[in-house]
Write a protein that holds these residues in place. Structure first.
Motif, PDB file in Angstrom:
ATOM      1  N   HIS A 181      -0.296   0.067  -4.118  1.00  0.00           N
ATOM      2  CA  HIS A 181      -1.427  -0.761  -4.538  1.00  0.00           C
ATOM      3  C   HIS A 181      -2.134  -1.250  -3.274  1.00  0.00           C
ATOM      4  O   HIS A 181      -1.587  -2.065  -2.522  1.00  0.00           O
ATOM      5  CB  HIS A 181      -0.966  -1.954  -5.375  1.00  0.00           C
ATOM      6  CG  HIS A 181      -0.684  -1.646  -6.811  1.00  0.00           C
ATOM      7  ND1 HIS A 181       0.263  -0.734  -7.202  1.00  0.00           N
ATOM      8  CD2 HIS A 181      -1.256  -2.135  -7.954  1.00  0.00           C
ATOM      9  CE1 HIS A 181       0.283  -0.678  -8.529  1.00  0.00           C
ATOM     10  NE2 HIS A 181      -0.622  -1.512  -9.010  1.00  0.00           N
ATOM     11  N   LYS A 182      -3.324  -0.726  -3.027  1.00  0.00           N
ATOM     12  CA  LYS A 182      -4.078  -1.051  -1.817  1.00  0.00           C
ATOM     13  C   LYS A 182      -5.098  -2.142  -2.124  1.00  0.00           C
ATOM     14  O   LYS A 182      -5.980  -1.966  -2.970  1.00  0.00           O
ATOM     15  CB  LYS A 182      -4.780   0.199  -1.285  1.00  0.00           C
ATOM     16  CG  LYS A 182      -5.546  -0.037   0.000  1.00  0.00           C
ATOM     17  CD  LYS A 182      -6.185   1.255   0.491  1.00  0.00           C
ATOM     18  CE  LYS A 182      -6.937   1.026   1.798  1.00  0.00           C
ATOM     19  NZ  LYS A 182      -7.553   2.297   2.294  1.00  0.00           N
TER      20      LYS A 182
ATOM     21  N   THR B  77      -6.529  -5.701 -11.310  1.00  0.00           N
ATOM     22  CA  THR B  77      -6.794  -7.050 -10.802  1.00  0.00           C
ATOM     23  C   THR B  77      -5.734  -8.011 -11.324  1.00  0.00           C
ATOM     24  O   THR B  77      -5.369  -7.976 -12.508  1.00  0.00           O
ATOM     25  CB  THR B  77      -8.195  -7.532 -11.226  1.00  0.00           C
ATOM     26  OG1 THR B  77      -9.183  -6.650 -10.672  1.00  0.00           O
ATOM     27  CG2 THR B  77      -8.460  -8.940 -10.711  1.00  0.00           C
TER      28      THR B  77
ATOM     29  N   SER C 216      -8.232  -4.190  -2.273  1.00  0.00           N
ATOM     30  CA  SER C 216      -9.643  -3.834  -2.062  1.00  0.00           C
ATOM     31  C   SER C 216     -10.528  -5.062  -1.932  1.00  0.00           C
ATOM     32  O   SER C 216     -11.469  -5.074  -1.132  1.00  0.00           O
ATOM     33  CB  SER C 216     -10.147  -2.946  -3.204  1.00  0.00           C
ATOM     34  OG  SER C 216      -9.990  -3.599  -4.458  1.00  0.00           O
ATOM     35  N   SER C 217     -10.240  -6.123  -2.700  1.00  0.00           N
ATOM     36  CA  SER C 217     -11.111  -7.303  -2.643  1.00  0.00           C
ATOM     37  C   SER C 217     -10.378  -8.537  -3.143  1.00  0.00           C
ATOM     38  O   SER C 217      -9.350  -8.440  -3.831  1.00  0.00           O
ATOM     39  CB  SER C 217     -12.385  -7.080  -3.477  1.00  0.00           C
ATOM     40  OG  SER C 217     -12.053  -6.918  -4.854  1.00  0.00           O
TER      41      SER C 217
ATOM     42  N   ASN D  16       0.816  -1.210   0.000  1.00  0.00           N
ATOM     43  CA  ASN D  16       0.000   0.000   0.000  1.00  0.00           C
ATOM     44  C   ASN D  16       0.855   1.267   0.000  1.00  0.00           C
ATOM     45  O   ASN D  16       0.485   2.280  -0.589  1.00  0.00           O
ATOM     46  CB  ASN D  16      -0.924  -0.024   1.219  1.00  0.00           C
ATOM     47  CG  ASN D  16      -1.845   1.173   1.281  1.00  0.00           C
ATOM     48  OD1 ASN D  16      -2.303   1.665   0.254  1.00  0.00           O
ATOM     49  ND2 ASN D  16      -2.119   1.648   2.478  1.00  0.00           N
TER      50      ASN D  16
ATOM     51  N   ARG E 298      -5.758  -6.890   5.903  1.00  0.00           N
ATOM     52  CA  ARG E 298      -6.946  -6.851   5.049  1.00  0.00           C
ATOM     53  C   ARG E 298      -7.258  -8.250   4.505  1.00  0.00           C
ATOM     54  O   ARG E 298      -8.413  -8.651   4.433  1.00  0.00           O
ATOM     55  CB  ARG E 298      -6.703  -5.871   3.893  1.00  0.00           C
ATOM     56  CG  ARG E 298      -7.758  -5.854   2.800  1.00  0.00           C
ATOM     57  CD  ARG E 298      -9.017  -5.177   3.237  1.00  0.00           C
ATOM     58  NE  ARG E 298      -9.943  -5.015   2.121  1.00  0.00           N
ATOM     59  CZ  ARG E 298     -11.227  -4.725   2.281  1.00  0.00           C
ATOM     60  NH1 ARG E 298     -11.735  -4.557   3.484  1.00  0.00           N
ATOM     61  NH2 ARG E 298     -12.005  -4.580   1.222  1.00  0.00           N
TER      62      ARG E 298
ATOM     63  N   CYS F 134      -7.018 -10.989  -6.988  1.00  0.00           N
ATOM     64  CA  CYS F 134      -6.949  -9.899  -6.014  1.00  0.00           C
ATOM     65  C   CYS F 134      -7.070  -8.578  -6.771  1.00  0.00           C
ATOM     66  O   CYS F 134      -6.390  -8.376  -7.784  1.00  0.00           O
ATOM     67  CB  CYS F 134      -5.629  -9.929  -5.256  1.00  0.00           C
ATOM     68  SG  CYS F 134      -5.342 -11.427  -4.283  1.00  0.00           S
ATOM     69  N   SER F 135      -7.901  -7.672  -6.247  1.00  0.00           N
ATOM     70  CA  SER F 135      -8.076  -6.372  -6.873  1.00  0.00           C
ATOM     71  C   SER F 135      -7.479  -5.302  -5.967  1.00  0.00           C
ATOM     72  O   SER F 135      -7.604  -5.372  -4.740  1.00  0.00           O
ATOM     73  CB  SER F 135      -9.560  -6.082  -7.122  1.00  0.00           C
ATOM     74  OG  SER F 135     -10.081  -6.999  -8.065  1.00  0.00           O
ATOM     75  N   PHE F 136      -6.854  -4.306  -6.607  1.00  0.00           N
ATOM     76  CA  PHE F 136      -6.131  -3.271  -5.864  1.00  0.00           C
ATOM     77  C   PHE F 136      -6.552  -1.887  -6.346  1.00  0.00           C
ATOM     78  O   PHE F 136      -6.763  -1.672  -7.544  1.00  0.00           O
ATOM     79  CB  PHE F 136      -4.628  -3.423  -6.066  1.00  0.00           C
ATOM     80  CG  PHE F 136      -4.079  -4.735  -5.600  1.00  0.00           C
ATOM     81  CD1 PHE F 136      -3.569  -4.888  -4.321  1.00  0.00           C
ATOM     82  CD2 PHE F 136      -4.073  -5.840  -6.456  1.00  0.00           C
ATOM     83  CE1 PHE F 136      -3.057  -6.093  -3.886  1.00  0.00           C
ATOM     84  CE2 PHE F 136      -3.559  -7.058  -6.029  1.00  0.00           C
ATOM     85  CZ  PHE F 136      -3.050  -7.194  -4.743  1.00  0.00           C
ATOM     86  N   CYS F 137      -6.639  -0.945  -5.383  1.00  0.00           N
ATOM     87  CA  CYS F 137      -6.885   0.461  -5.721  1.00  0.00           C
ATOM     88  C   CYS F 137      -5.549   1.164  -5.925  1.00  0.00           C
ATOM     89  O   CYS F 137      -4.625   0.990  -5.119  1.00  0.00           O
ATOM     90  CB  CYS F 137      -7.663   1.147  -4.601  1.00  0.00           C
ATOM     91  SG  CYS F 137      -9.347   0.531  -4.390  1.00  0.00           S
TER      92      CYS F 137
ATOM     93  N   GLU G   4      -8.476   0.847 -10.673  1.00  0.00           N
ATOM     94  CA  GLU G   4      -8.356  -0.448 -10.017  1.00  0.00           C
ATOM     95  C   GLU G   4      -7.664  -1.434 -10.955  1.00  0.00           C
ATOM     96  O   GLU G   4      -7.839  -1.379 -12.173  1.00  0.00           O
ATOM     97  CB  GLU G   4      -9.737  -0.982  -9.628  1.00  0.00           C
ATOM     98  CG  GLU G   4      -9.693  -2.254  -8.798  1.00  0.00           C
ATOM     99  CD  GLU G   4     -11.063  -2.662  -8.272  1.00  0.00           C
ATOM    100  OE1 GLU G   4     -11.414  -2.231  -7.147  1.00  0.00           O
ATOM    101  OE2 GLU G   4     -11.769  -3.401  -8.975  1.00  0.00           O
TER     102      GLU G   4
END
Length: 454
Positions: free
Chosen positions: A133-134, A156, A136-137, A45, A171, A145-148, A154
């Motif tokens: 890269h944070k 993935t 998210s889901s 992140n 997380r 894995c998906s990142f904000c 976003e």
């Protein structure tokens, strides 16, 4: 182990392993996984770190250094040469030294160690880094894995397996709790905060030895950083302690009270290490807190494994945070080599008992720090003195602490945490009963409310 969806049949993944978190545990894990020939992606992140002295000091003990040697002897040597030797641990409650433990370790900043591991991992062609890269889901069925990203977009990525090394408030772990049947987590707050004062010390002082670390009973910790700056941490109890310990603005009255408090509980350090700038700096230091974590298993969803603070966050008094995380990475690396068909199940089988034992050690350490009742506090000091006497009389082969930060971990060998808990139980059961009895005879208050009335 919780039930796990099978990997999508015939699917080509972007990576063999995604590692969430670029702290020491995650970076060590990336190194071990890369050594096996796997394609590894590390997501973090934060931006790529630069200021290693913006972190906090830790001690690499025999456990942590052994893990680094398994990864790369050059990394272990660089860590030891970057840090400084720690030769003794002194237990100093109320300005009285009640125990001295011969130690073997290297004092280093947490982010210094991370930087060494990062630079080693960056040299490997099969490791890719994604900064800022944070997570998210997670799509547990698709192994994605998906990142904000900082610009709001976003991205993935898919992987055969996911390693959660994203810290005590992980997380990944939280998403597993929400989505994986049968997986649960115990997370208890430290119950206190740590705030730091830093200073170069009085010129020419020789009272406080840089090769020694000092535990101020339940009040704090003192050590020197590799850059020669002294770090004095104080325990703070929000909602209980006075304003001069909890406030964020320095006033003359608060600074004077802080000086008096430090002198009362750490006289040698106040007189030889701290100056007015250090006391004022206390109020601009962000308070650190955390949680103590225990996971029902370490491989939820089958294709996910949890390591480091995400798996078994402790609190600073154990001295095992960075070392247990590095050992996790080494155990994972061995599991990948020996059980390539299901390395995470092998990791869980080998590591879960020790992770749960580490949780027990962390709770015991927390209970000594979070303002224990007077009789319990006195009993703990008596037990520490009793164990020290037993060692001097050679009626004890050493305490659990001797096999963590202590020298015996190097000379005799590193012991698993489950073995250390069993050792501590055997050694202290009788001593603690006698100590509590002495406290009762001398009418030491059993709880804090009684103490206030007296």
């Amino acid at each position: 182990m919780a039930s796990a969806p099978e990997a999508p049949a015939g699917r080509d993944f972007d990576y063999d392993y995604i590692v969430a978190g670029a702290g020491p545990a995650g970076l060590a894990a990336a190194g071990f996984l890369a050594k096996s020939g796997s394609r590894v992606a590390v997501f973090e992140n934060r931006p790529r770190p630069e200021d290693v002295f913006g972190s906090y000091p830790v001690v690499l003990n025999a456990r942590g250094i052994a893990a680094l040697e398994q990864l790369d002897e050059a990394v272990a040597k660089r860590a030891c040469s970057t840090g400084m030797d720690v030769k003794e641990l002194h237990i100093v409650p109320g300005n009285r030294t009640v125990a001295r433990v011969k130690t073997w370790g290297t004092g280093i900043m947490r982010d210094q160690m991370a930087q060494i591991l990062l630079e080693s991992a960056e040299e490997r062609a099969n490791v890719t880094f994604f900064w800022e890269h944070k997570l998210s889901s997670i799509d547990f069925a698709a192994h994605s894995c998906s990142f904000c990203l900082p610009d709001g977009s976003e991205a993935t990525f898919t992987a055969s397996r996911l390693v959660a090394a994203d810290g005590n408030r992980s997380r990944v772990r939280r998403l597993c709790e929400e989505n994986v049947e049968g997986f649960h987590v115990e997370a208890d707050p430290w119950g206190f905060q740590l705030r730091f004062m830093t200073s170069k010390g009085q010129p020419g002082q020789t009272v406080v030895d840089p090769a020694h670390h000092f535990v101020l009973g339940d009040k704090g910790y003192v050590c020197q950083q590799p850059n020669g700056v002294w770090s004095v941490s104080l325990r703070v109890l929000p909602g209980q302690d006075e304003d001069f310990l909890t406030a964020n603005e320095a006033t003359e009255e608060r600074v004077e009270k802080l000086r008096e408090y430090t002198t009362k509980h750490a006289k040698d350090f106040a007189e030889n290490l701290l100056d007015d700038e250090a006391y004022r700096g206390f109020y601009s230091c962000r308070a650190f807190d955390g949680i103590v974590v225990k996971c029902s298993c370490l491989n939820p969803a089958g294709w996910v494994c949890i390591i480091g603070d995400a798996a078994h966050a402790v609190q600073p008094a154990t001295g095992e945070g960075i070392n247990s995380g590095l050992e996790d990475a080494a155990v994972l690396g061995q599991a990948v080599l020996e059980s390539p068909e299901d390395p995470f199940a092998a990791y869980d089988a080998r590591r879960r008992e020790d992770a749960h034992a580490l949780h027990a050690l962390a709770l015991r350490a927390r209970d000594k720090v979070v303002a224990p009742p007077p009789r319990q506090q006195a009993a703990s000091i008596m037990v520490t003195i009793g164990l020290s006497i037993a060692k001097k009389l050679h009626t004890s082969a050493g305490t659990a602490q001797d096999y963590m930060l202590g020298e015996r971990a190097r000379t005799v060998g590193v012991k698993g945490y489950a073995e250390l808990v069993a050792m501590e139980d055997r050694q202290t059961r009788g001593l603690r009963k006698v100590a509590m009895g002495i406290g009762k005879v001398f009418r030491i208050p059993k709880d804090r409310r009684t103490a206030h009335r007296v």
